[in-house]
Design a protein around this motif. Structure first.
Motif, mmCIF file in Angstrom:
data_model
loop_
_atom_site.group_PDB
_atom_site.id
_atom_site.type_symbol
_atom_site.label_atom_id
_atom_site.label_comp_id
_atom_site.label_asym_id
_atom_site.label_seq_id
_atom_site.Cartn_x
_atom_site.Cartn_y
_atom_site.Cartn_z
ATOM 1 N N LEU A 33 0.845 -1.185 0.000
ATOM 2 C CA LEU A 33 0.000 0.000 0.000
ATOM 3 C C LEU A 33 0.884 1.240 0.000
ATOM 4 C CD1 LEU A 33 -2.721 -0.827 2.699
ATOM 5 C CD2 LEU A 33 -2.915 -1.044 0.213
ATOM 6 N N VAL A 34 0.333 2.356 -0.468
ATOM 7 C CA VAL A 34 1.054 3.628 -0.481
ATOM 8 C C VAL A 34 0.233 4.651 0.294
ATOM 9 C CG1 VAL A 34 1.937 5.519 -1.901
ATOM 10 C CG2 VAL A 34 2.170 3.147 -2.692
ATOM 11 N N ALA A 35 0.834 5.268 1.299
ATOM 12 C CA ALA A 35 0.196 6.366 2.019
ATOM 13 C C ALA A 35 0.821 7.677 1.549
ATOM 14 C CB ALA A 35 0.379 6.207 3.522
ATOM 15 N N VAL A 36 -0.022 8.627 1.184
ATOM 16 C CA VAL A 36 0.448 9.941 0.743
ATOM 17 C C VAL A 36 0.027 10.956 1.790
ATOM 18 C CG1 VAL A 36 0.398 11.667 -1.086
ATOM 19 C CG2 VAL A 36 0.203 9.232 -1.658
ATOM 20 N N ALA A 37 1.002 11.545 2.466
ATOM 21 C CA ALA A 37 0.744 12.446 3.589
ATOM 22 C C ALA A 37 1.143 13.865 3.223
ATOM 23 C CB ALA A 37 1.513 11.980 4.820
ATOM 24 N N SER A 38 0.158 14.733 3.125
ATOM 25 C CA SER A 38 0.417 16.141 2.836
ATOM 26 C C SER A 38 -0.744 16.949 3.379
ATOM 27 C CB SER A 38 0.562 16.376 1.329
ATOM 28 O OG SER A 38 0.621 17.756 1.037
ATOM 29 N N LYS A 39 -0.459 17.917 4.223
ATOM 30 C CA LYS A 39 -1.537 18.709 4.811
ATOM 31 C C LYS A 39 -2.388 19.359 3.729
ATOM 32 C CE LYS A 39 -2.509 22.207 8.334
ATOM 33 N NZ LYS A 39 -1.951 23.023 9.432
ATOM 34 N N THR A 40 -1.748 19.940 2.727
ATOM 35 C CA THR A 40 -2.469 20.626 1.648
ATOM 36 C C THR A 40 -2.720 19.741 0.440
ATOM 37 O OG1 THR A 40 -0.405 21.399 0.645
ATOM 38 C CG2 THR A 40 -1.428 22.813 2.330
ATOM 39 N N PHE A 41 -2.055 18.613 0.384
ATOM 40 C CA PHE A 41 -2.052 17.695 -0.758
ATOM 41 C C PHE A 41 -1.569 18.393 -2.031
ATOM 42 C CE2 PHE A 41 -3.451 13.671 -2.739
ATOM 43 C CZ PHE A 41 -3.123 12.821 -1.696
ATOM 44 N N THR A 42 -0.632 19.310 -1.831
ATOM 45 C CA THR A 42 -0.012 20.003 -2.967
ATOM 46 C C THR A 42 1.512 20.048 -2.849
ATOM 47 O OG1 THR A 42 -0.229 22.159 -1.858
ATOM 48 C CG2 THR A 42 -2.027 21.501 -3.336
ATOM 49 N N THR A 43 2.079 19.537 -1.749
ATOM 50 C CA THR A 43 3.530 19.616 -1.533
ATOM 51 C C THR A 43 4.263 18.942 -2.691
ATOM 52 O OG1 THR A 43 3.080 19.452 0.831
ATOM 53 C CG2 THR A 43 5.367 19.179 0.117
ATOM 54 N N ILE A 44 5.126 19.697 -3.373
ATOM 55 C CA ILE A 44 5.678 19.210 -4.644
ATOM 56 C C ILE A 44 6.519 17.944 -4.476
ATOM 57 C CG2 ILE A 44 7.695 20.743 -4.520
ATOM 58 C CD1 ILE A 44 7.422 20.970 -7.626
ATOM 59 N N GLU A 45 7.338 17.885 -3.418
ATOM 60 C CA GLU A 45 8.157 16.690 -3.232
ATOM 61 C C GLU A 45 7.274 15.462 -3.013
ATOM 62 O OE1 GLU A 45 10.477 20.048 -1.048
ATOM 63 O OE2 GLU A 45 8.380 19.455 -1.372
ATOM 64 N N THR A 46 6.268 15.613 -2.166
ATOM 65 C CA THR A 46 5.382 14.495 -1.841
ATOM 66 C C THR A 46 4.571 14.058 -3.051
ATOM 67 O OG1 THR A 46 5.232 15.183 0.470
ATOM 68 C CG2 THR A 46 3.461 13.770 -0.361
#
Length: 510
Positions: A186-199
């Motif tokens: 599974l892949v978890a994507v963690a970003s408060k804004t969901f726009t962080t370029i690195e993430t």
């Protein structure tokens, strides 16, 4: 402009200074006065600040500083969910995630946590098929906290193999790919804004990896952790696999929210709840204890003494436990991003040193690398030692005995000093001593004590900020470099000659 805080600082600066040897000789009760124990779960945590230069007079002065800084009111606002981040007009409600805070926020956090637990339990029960691996993608607070907790606890409690990836350098992501089977990942994507370029760049590459390896519906293998769930849905994540958290939770304080999803996946929902319970114990102590008896506030008193009154530019943290190897990295962000400021909460320029540079490592490795400077160098560096009475291994007890012996010996040696030559006269073998340290000694390292340990440092950071009159909850300093990187990426404008030459040498110009 004269203020009560300035007056309190001026009074502190006039107090007499004593050596550690003098302080111990003058007070037979010094260890008892400056050592506190907190019962946490089935064990306890000991906080020994007696090898710092805090005297009764200094403690009186720092308590006066806390009163002049309106510490009690700022603490009340923090736990009441009121605005404590004036530049962004926000509360800072990380303690509410642990059950200590404004009632409405506590209830909301509990509901979101229950939703996360349902998903975690479903994963462990096989509802999403066989899951052996989780690649957690985030950066900053979305990665450092989970990485610390997984590394500290997964050896004993591991249910799923978790890999935390933060760096945009593709090598980091490829390392995770090599360790995982895409069919069971599974892949978890963690970003408060969901726009962080690195993430988001790493997330897109992870999706491509799943697809290239024949995984049907790669997006169906993604869990989104964000304060903006609509952004995650727009990106393509099914809303049933979006785990939100409140916007009032800052990134470096977000471990307790859905950002802790990889921790719960790694060790289990019940164990994750234990970590939050340990943090809540520290929350209640910090909220309900005044003056020097408050463990985090007393640590802040020492921090302020060394940074502002003694001019120390760094503070070192050495963990005599391999499971806490990532704690210094975690504390770097917590302390330096929070308190590395040059203006007060009112926007006035400061005329004093704020956050020291936090650094450290693992004992006994660090003894053979950097302790030369601590013992004989020209920089005065206050040191924190952190250790556990119970070993984390099942090997010969000699391993742990030697580890703890070295930990305690280093603190004793820093304080005592001496000369190791036969005649006691060789300056190359002379140790000045009178060098400060504090020790945090855990009965054991488990989810509860780890939670309390992290929360202690959160509150220590907040207490330092209040004593200085700065805002620890914004972090605009991280933004300028991002803006410049975006300008370079877009092209069409010139930069300084050095940057232009570097871009040309790397083939990025034009």
């Amino acid at each position: 402009m004269s203020t009560p805080r300035n007056a309190a600082w001026n009074a502190l600066s006039t107090l007499p200074q004593q050596t550690l040897a003098q302080l111990f000789a003058a007070d037979a009760d010094r260890v008892a006065k400056l050592t506190g124990t907190l019962e946490v779960g089935e064990g306890s945590m000991l906080f020994d600040w007696s090898k710092t230069h805090l005297s009764d007079a200094l403690l009186d002065g720092f308590e006066a500083l806390a009163e002049a800084s309106d510490f009690a009111e700022m603490r009340r606002r923090l736990f009441a969910g009121e605005v404590v981040n004036p530049t962004e007009n926000r509360a800072a409600e990380h303690s509410a995630l642990r059950g200590v805070g404004k009632d409405a926020s506590v209830e909301e956090a509990a509901a979101l946590r229950a939703r996360m637990a349902l998903l975690v339990d479903a994963i462990h029960d096989g509802a999403l098929g066989e899951v052996k691996h989780l690649i957690h993608i985030g950066i900053g607070g979305s990665a450092l906290g989970p990485a610390l907790a997984v590394d500290a606890l997964a050896r004993e409690f591991a249910k799923v193999d978790v890999h935390v990836v933060s760096n945009i350098d593709g090598v980091a992501l490829e390392d995770a790919f090599r360790a995982c089977d895409p069919a069971t990942t599974l892949v978890a994507v963690a970003s408060k804004t969901f726009t962080t370029i690195e993430t988001m760049t790493n997330a897109a590459s992870a999706l491509a990896w799943l697809e290239d390896n024949g995984v049907p519906d790669p997006l169906g293998r993604v869990i989104a952790l964000t304060a903006y769930p609509e952004k995650a849905v727009e990106w393509g994540v099914d809303e049933t696999r979006v785990l939100p958290f409140a916007e009032s939770v800052g990134g470096r304080y977000s471990l307790w929210s859905s950002i802790g999803f990889p921790v719960a996946v790694a060790i289990g929902s019940a164990e994750f709840e234990e970590m939050l319970a340990g943090a809540a114990i520290m929350d209640l102590h910090f909220r309900d204890t005044d003056g020097r008896a408050n463990l985090a506030l007393r640590a802040a008193f020492a921090d302020q003494y060394y940074t502002r009154l003694k001019g120390c530019q760094t503070r070192a943290v050495f963990c005599y436990d391999q499971r806490l190897a990532l704690l210094p990295d975690y504390l770097q962000q917590l302390e330096m991003e929070s308190n590395g400021k040059s203006v007060t909460a009112d926007g006035e320029a400061v005329d004093f040193s704020t956050s020291p540079i936090t650094w450290g490592g693992v004992g006994t490795d660090a003894q053979h690398a950097v302790f030369q400077l601590l013992h004989q160098g020209t920089n005065l560096v206050p040191v924190d030692f952190i250790a556990c009475i119970a070993p984390g291994d099942d090997l010969d007890p000699a391993h742990h005995r030697i580890l703890l012996t070295n930990c305690f010996a280093q603190g004793a040696a820093l304080m005592a000093g001496g000369n190791m030559s036969a005649d006691g006269q060789d300056p190359a073998r002379a140790f000045p001593g009178d060098r400060p340290s504090a020790t945090i000694l855990l009965d054991d390292l488990d989810p509860t004590t780890l939670g309390a340990l992290i929360a202690f440092h959160e509150h220590r950071t907040f207490a330092n900020a209040v004593l200085m009159g700065i805002n620890p909850f914004d972090q605009f300093g991280v933004e300028l470099g991002k803006v410049m990187a975006n300008r370079i990426e877009k092209g069409g404008e010139s930069f300084d000659a050095s940057t232009e030459a570097l871009l040309k040498a790397a083939g990025l110009a034009g």
